[in-house]
Design an enzyme around this catalytic site. Sequence first.
Site, PDB file in Angstrom:
ATOM      1  CB  CYS A 190       5.499   2.304   7.279  1.00  0.00           C
ATOM      2  SG  CYS A 190       5.010   3.803   6.416  1.00  0.00           S
ATOM      3  N   GLY A 209       0.828  -1.193   0.000  1.00  0.00           N
ATOM      4  CA  GLY A 209       0.000   0.000   0.000  1.00  0.00           C
ATOM      5  C   GLY A 209       0.865   1.246   0.000  1.00  0.00           C
ATOM      6  CD  GLU A 247      -0.900   2.463   2.832  1.00  0.00           C
ATOM      7  OE1 GLU A 247      -0.469   3.636   2.765  1.00  0.00           O
ATOM      8  OE2 GLU A 247      -0.170   1.489   3.066  1.00  0.00           O
ATOM      9  CD  GLN A 271       3.475   5.809   2.590  1.00  0.00           C
ATOM     10  OE1 GLN A 271       2.482   5.269   2.145  1.00  0.00           O
ATOM     11  NE2 GLN A 271       4.478   5.138   3.122  1.00  0.00           N
TER      12      GLN A 271
HETATM   13 ZN    ZN Z   1       2.887   3.564   5.708  1.00  0.00          ZN
END
Ligand code: ZN
Length: 159
Positions: free
Chosen positions: A87, A45, A130, A50
């Site tokens: 992550c 994801g 997310e 990001q």
């Molecule tokens: Zn993340």
Amino acid sequence: MVRKIVKLGDETLRKISKPMQKFDLRLWLLLRDMADTMYNADGVGLAAPQVGILRRVVVIDVGDGLLELVNPEIIETEGEQGGAEGCLSVPGRRGFVVRPNKVTVRARDRKGKEFTVTGEGLKARALCHEIDHLDGVMYVDKMDHEIFEDEEEDEEDKG
Ligand code: ZN
């Protein structure tokens, strides 16, 4: 096109993202680049902040195909699961995070059409992870404890 992933410590990850208003070429290019970036990094994801874009856009693929979510909102949760989570903005680290076992999300697709999607297990975890990014929330804020390499966990979400 693979974009650069913003890492923990960058202020962008702590800001609130704005809803998408226009469902045009600019969004479609962002979605394409986000999918490219997620697959290139071997993640399940990725959220727009990001890649440095403060918009409410998310891509997820837990192995059942690419899911594009624009302006997603969790509208229902059920149960609880605890598991390892990682992550792409926090490379090399994992933590034990408790999440709902099942979530239903309402979102818009790339053309602006509303739909709902329900995920269980890893997919529910990815959806929560997310969507948290869109509000500047990171898994490290919610984790119970850090998981180190010698501890084996069977479930993993790199988002
Ligand atoms: Zn993340």
